[in-house]
Design a protein around this motif. Structure first.
Motif, PDB file in Angstrom:
ATOM      1  N   ALA A  80       0.836  -1.208   0.000  1.00  0.00           N
ATOM      2  CA  ALA A  80       0.000   0.000   0.000  1.00  0.00           C
ATOM      3  C   ALA A  80       0.866   1.251   0.000  1.00  0.00           C
ATOM      4  CB  ALA A  80      -0.924  -0.008   1.213  1.00  0.00           C
ATOM      5  N   TYR A  81       1.932   1.248   0.795  1.00  0.00           N
ATOM      6  CA  TYR A  81       2.842   2.401   0.806  1.00  0.00           C
ATOM      7  C   TYR A  81       3.520   2.571  -0.556  1.00  0.00           C
ATOM      8  CZ  TYR A  81       2.573   1.947   5.937  1.00  0.00           C
ATOM      9  OH  TYR A  81       2.152   1.853   7.232  1.00  0.00           O
ATOM     10  N   ALA A  82       4.003   1.453  -1.111  1.00  0.00           N
ATOM     11  CA  ALA A  82       4.707   1.528  -2.389  1.00  0.00           C
ATOM     12  C   ALA A  82       3.784   1.982  -3.509  1.00  0.00           C
ATOM     13  CB  ALA A  82       5.331   0.176  -2.726  1.00  0.00           C
ATOM     14  N   ASP A  83       2.557   1.449  -3.525  1.00  0.00           N
ATOM     15  CA  ASP A  83       1.610   1.802  -4.584  1.00  0.00           C
ATOM     16  C   ASP A  83       1.228   3.274  -4.551  1.00  0.00           C
ATOM     17  OD1 ASP A  83       1.653  -0.803  -5.419  1.00  0.00           O
ATOM     18  OD2 ASP A  83      -0.308  -1.349  -4.600  1.00  0.00           O
ATOM     19  N   SER A  84       1.306   3.882  -3.361  1.00  0.00           N
ATOM     20  CA  SER A  84       0.971   5.308  -3.238  1.00  0.00           C
ATOM     21  C   SER A  84       2.195   6.208  -3.314  1.00  0.00           C
ATOM     22  CB  SER A  84       0.229   5.550  -1.913  1.00  0.00           C
ATOM     23  OG  SER A  84       1.054   5.215  -0.805  1.00  0.00           O
ATOM     24  N   GLY A  85       3.359   5.622  -3.641  1.00  0.00           N
ATOM     25  CA  GLY A  85       4.572   6.419  -3.802  1.00  0.00           C
ATOM     26  C   GLY A  85       5.238   6.807  -2.495  1.00  0.00           C
ATOM     27  N   ARG A  86       4.838   6.173  -1.405  1.00  0.00           N
ATOM     28  CA  ARG A  86       5.389   6.520  -0.092  1.00  0.00           C
ATOM     29  C   ARG A  86       6.524   5.610   0.332  1.00  0.00           C
ATOM     30  NH1 ARG A  86       0.239   5.770   3.221  1.00  0.00           N
ATOM     31  NH2 ARG A  86       1.502   6.441   5.016  1.00  0.00           N
ATOM     32  N   ALA A  87       6.859   4.607  -0.483  1.00  0.00           N
ATOM     33  CA  ALA A  87       7.928   3.679  -0.142  1.00  0.00           C
ATOM     34  C   ALA A  87       8.493   3.050  -1.404  1.00  0.00           C
ATOM     35  CB  ALA A  87       7.422   2.586   0.801  1.00  0.00           C
ATOM     36  N   LEU A  88       9.744   2.623  -1.310  1.00  0.00           N
ATOM     37  CA  LEU A  88      10.421   1.874  -2.366  1.00  0.00           C
ATOM     38  C   LEU A  88      10.726   0.486  -1.808  1.00  0.00           C
ATOM     39  CD1 LEU A  88      11.960   1.833  -5.151  1.00  0.00           C
ATOM     40  CD2 LEU A  88      13.991   2.555  -3.860  1.00  0.00           C
ATOM     41  N   ILE A  89      10.521  -0.548  -2.625  1.00  0.00           N
ATOM     42  CA  ILE A  89      10.743  -1.918  -2.176  1.00  0.00           C
ATOM     43  C   ILE A  89      12.023  -2.467  -2.810  1.00  0.00           C
ATOM     44  CG2 ILE A  89       9.803  -4.251  -2.049  1.00  0.00           C
ATOM     45  CD1 ILE A  89       8.218  -2.102  -0.476  1.00  0.00           C
ATOM     46  N   GLY A  90      12.884  -3.039  -1.981  1.00  0.00           N
ATOM     47  CA  GLY A  90      14.103  -3.695  -2.445  1.00  0.00           C
ATOM     48  C   GLY A  90      14.197  -5.090  -1.867  1.00  0.00           C
ATOM     49  N   ALA A  91      15.361  -5.715  -1.987  1.00  0.00           N
ATOM     50  CA  ALA A  91      15.554  -7.094  -1.543  1.00  0.00           C
ATOM     51  C   ALA A  91      16.603  -7.172  -0.441  1.00  0.00           C
ATOM     52  CB  ALA A  91      15.974  -7.973  -2.716  1.00  0.00           C
ATOM     53  N   HIS A  92      16.381  -8.134   0.465  1.00  0.00           N
ATOM     54  CA  HIS A  92      17.260  -8.345   1.621  1.00  0.00           C
ATOM     55  C   HIS A  92      17.336  -9.853   1.841  1.00  0.00           C
ATOM     56  CE1 HIS A  92      19.274  -7.439   5.328  1.00  0.00           C
ATOM     57  NE2 HIS A  92      18.277  -7.815   6.118  1.00  0.00           N
ATOM     58  N   LEU A  93      18.496 -10.444   1.593  1.00  0.00           N
ATOM     59  CA  LEU A  93      18.603 -11.906   1.610  1.00  0.00           C
ATOM     60  C   LEU A  93      19.130 -12.430   2.941  1.00  0.00           C
ATOM     61  CD1 LEU A  93      18.415 -14.608   0.183  1.00  0.00           C
ATOM     62  CD2 LEU A  93      20.659 -14.171  -0.841  1.00  0.00           C
ATOM     63  N   HIS A  94      18.231 -13.072   3.714  1.00  0.00           N
ATOM     64  CA  HIS A  94      18.606 -13.850   4.890  1.00  0.00           C
ATOM     65  C   HIS A  94      18.665 -15.312   4.445  1.00  0.00           C
ATOM     66  CE1 HIS A  94      17.450 -11.145   8.593  1.00  0.00           C
ATOM     67  NE2 HIS A  94      18.398 -10.635   7.833  1.00  0.00           N
ATOM     68  N   PRO A  95      19.832 -15.874   4.229  1.00  0.00           N
ATOM     69  CA  PRO A  95      19.918 -17.218   3.642  1.00  0.00           C
ATOM     70  C   PRO A  95      19.196 -18.297   4.438  1.00  0.00           C
ATOM     71  CG  PRO A  95      22.070 -16.156   3.644  1.00  0.00           C
ATOM     72  CD  PRO A  95      21.164 -15.293   4.455  1.00  0.00           C
ATOM     73  N   TRP A  96      19.221 -18.202   5.765  1.00  0.00           N
ATOM     74  CA  TRP A  96      18.680 -19.287   6.590  1.00  0.00           C
ATOM     75  C   TRP A  96      17.162 -19.417   6.497  1.00  0.00           C
ATOM     76  CZ3 TRP A  96      20.881 -14.786   8.228  1.00  0.00           C
ATOM     77  CH2 TRP A  96      20.106 -13.920   9.007  1.00  0.00           C
ATOM     78  N   VAL A  97      16.469 -18.382   6.019  1.00  0.00           N
ATOM     79  CA  VAL A  97      15.016 -18.477   5.860  1.00  0.00           C
ATOM     80  C   VAL A  97      14.601 -18.246   4.405  1.00  0.00           C
ATOM     81  CG1 VAL A  97      14.353 -17.921   8.236  1.00  0.00           C
ATOM     82  CG2 VAL A  97      14.847 -16.054   6.617  1.00  0.00           C
ATOM     83  N   SER A  98      15.550 -18.372   3.492  1.00  0.00           N
ATOM     84  CA  SER A  98      15.256 -18.128   2.080  1.00  0.00           C
ATOM     85  C   SER A  98      15.562 -19.390   1.273  1.00  0.00           C
ATOM     86  CB  SER A  98      16.123 -16.953   1.572  1.00  0.00           C
ATOM     87  OG  SER A  98      15.605 -16.418   0.382  1.00  0.00           O
ATOM     88  N   PRO A  99      14.575 -19.929   0.552  1.00  0.00           N
ATOM     89  CA  PRO A  99      14.817 -21.161  -0.215  1.00  0.00           C
ATOM     90  C   PRO A  99      15.722 -20.899  -1.421  1.00  0.00           C
ATOM     91  CG  PRO A  99      12.636 -20.260  -0.693  1.00  0.00           C
ATOM     92  CD  PRO A  99      13.196 -19.429   0.416  1.00  0.00           C
ATOM     93  N   PRO A 100      16.376 -21.966  -1.896  1.00  0.00           N
ATOM     94  CA  PRO A 100      16.355 -23.346  -1.399  1.00  0.00           C
ATOM     95  C   PRO A 100      17.258 -23.519  -0.172  1.00  0.00           C
ATOM     96  CG  PRO A 100      17.821 -23.190  -3.289  1.00  0.00           C
ATOM     97  CD  PRO A 100      17.170 -21.840  -3.148  1.00  0.00           C
ATOM     98  N   HIS A 101      16.871 -24.416   0.727  1.00  0.00           N
ATOM     99  CA  HIS A 101      17.626 -24.626   1.964  1.00  0.00           C
ATOM    100  C   HIS A 101      18.632 -25.763   1.764  1.00  0.00           C
ATOM    101  CE1 HIS A 101      15.025 -21.787   3.883  1.00  0.00           C
ATOM    102  NE2 HIS A 101      13.953 -22.532   3.708  1.00  0.00           N
ATOM    103  N   ASP A 102      19.641 -25.482   0.944  1.00  0.00           N
ATOM    104  CA  ASP A 102      20.611 -26.522   0.591  1.00  0.00           C
ATOM    105  C   ASP A 102      21.932 -26.396   1.344  1.00  0.00           C
ATOM    106  OD1 ASP A 102      18.772 -27.482  -1.196  1.00  0.00           O
ATOM    107  OD2 ASP A 102      19.655 -26.484  -2.939  1.00  0.00           O
ATOM    108  N   GLU A 103      22.070 -25.369   2.162  1.00  0.00           N
ATOM    109  CA  GLU A 103      23.333 -25.148   2.863  1.00  0.00           C
ATOM    110  C   GLU A 103      23.220 -25.576   4.320  1.00  0.00           C
ATOM    111  OE1 GLU A 103      21.000 -21.492   3.991  1.00  0.00           O
ATOM    112  OE2 GLU A 103      21.081 -22.951   2.345  1.00  0.00           O
ATOM    113  N   ALA A 104      24.361 -25.849   4.936  1.00  0.00           N
ATOM    114  CA  ALA A 104      24.392 -26.125   6.370  1.00  0.00           C
ATOM    115  C   ALA A 104      24.023 -24.854   7.123  1.00  0.00           C
ATOM    116  CB  ALA A 104      25.780 -26.597   6.785  1.00  0.00           C
TER     117      ALA A 104
END
Length: 330
Positions: A80-104
């Motif tokens: 809702a914020y982004a659609d109204s121009g009040r926010a920008l969305i980017g990416a933030h990678l936390h590997p332990w909760v981001s698939p695929p879970h192939d790493e120790a």
């Protein structure tokens, strides 16, 4: 990021502030990472921060990880914020909760840049696609979880169409835990990548005080266990001879952030990155906010700093993408 083209902005330029929020799940910062820790209930309260941003005309860059991007309770308010121009969305990678879970699951692998190239690429590709699905737009800004930019990250960002990286934590060394060493990085932005088309906006930080020319080597000596035991390092900080400060209301006071800003301005820095973690909008969400009183103090630090930056310094605010566009035109 060995091949960097440093950017020095004209000293007459108005200070520019960009605000970046590490938008992520709630977890216990004092325990090992868990794949099951994907709660996002603090996002019901993200308006506490957004209302502050709105009051200063700031368009924050919420860099979101997989638990945020994949749960409607979390991404709904942000969309809702982004659609109204009040926010920008980017990416933030936390590997332990981001698939695929192939790493120790261990501390070293919590820095995404330490993963094998193919796995780091696949995790970020899937996150990117999930953000597109949830928000309807492609993320163009990236902040590696735990600031874990690695030897393959730049190429991966180029392949996936990213334009701005915000992973560098100026002056901080995470190598003791297996992470990157940014102690040789200043708060100045720089171009990097195979075509020098990617922009890096380091999280603002550095040394303040009469001994700041000593930088990281002196700071490391002062942090020696013997000197800490003798309370020498604390005395040096109290006398403001040498302080290491980051531009964040987490762990730092508004006067400290002011001192850092003035010191960086004196060094010629004109672009500032202010950041914090989204769970700090809820008591108990991070170690920095444990009560309602802590929350009010936290938000008030933001208000007072923004007021200082905009009014006292005559600054302005841009998103990371606006900063890139502005730099390309100047």
């Amino acid at each position: 990021m060995s091949e960097r083209k440093l950017i020095r902005v004209d000293s007459e330029t108005r200070p520019i502030l960009t605000v970046v929020i590490h938008t992520e799940e709630e977890f216990d910062w004092n325990k090992p990472h868990e794949r099951e820790a994907t709660g996002v209930k603090h996002m019901h309260h993200i308006d506490r921060a957004q209302n502050v941003f709105d009051s200063f005309g700031i368009v924050p860059n919420y860099v979101v990880d997989y638990p945020i991007a994949s749960q409607e309770d979390a991404f709904g308010p942000l969309k809702a914020y982004a659609d109204s121009g009040r926010a920008l969305i980017g990416a933030h990678l936390h590997p332990w909760v981001s698939p695929p879970h192939d790493e120790a699951l261990n501390a070293r692998n919590s820095y995404p840049g330490n993963l094998p190239r193919a796995l780091e690429h696949e995790k970020l590709r899937i996150l990117t696609e999930q953000i597109k699905t949830s928000f309807g737009t492609s993320p163009l800004t990236y902040l590696a979880g735990r600031y874990g930019f690695g030897p393959n990250t730049g190429e991966i960002l180029e392949e996936l169409g990213y334009e701005v990286d915000i992973s560098v934590a100026a002056s901080i060394d995470y190598s003791a835990d297996g992470g990157p060493d940014y102690s040789g990085y200043s708060s100045d932005p720089f171009w990097f990548g195979s075509q020098r088309r990617l922009l890096s906006l380091p999280g603002s930080g550095g040394y303040v005080g009469t001994l700041r020319a000593g930088g990281t080597p002196l700071y490391r000596r002062l942090m020696h266990p013997w000197l800490r035991k003798a309370k020498i390092s604390g005395a040096v900080a109290r006398l403001r001879l040498l302080e290491r400060i980051r531009l964040s209301p987490e762990d730092y006071s508004e006067p400290e952030m002011r001192r850092l800003t003035k010191s960086l301005l004196a060094d010629g820095v004109r672009i500032f990155v202010f950041s914090f973690h989204s769970p700090s909008v809820m008591p108990g969400g991070t170690p920095y906010v444990n009560s309602d009183a802590d929350l009010e103090r936290f938000l008030e630090k933001c208000r007072r700093y923004f007021d200082f930056f905009m009014r006292e310094l005559g600054g302005t605010t841009m998103t990371p993408l606006e900063v890139k566009d502005w730099l390309e035109r100047h």
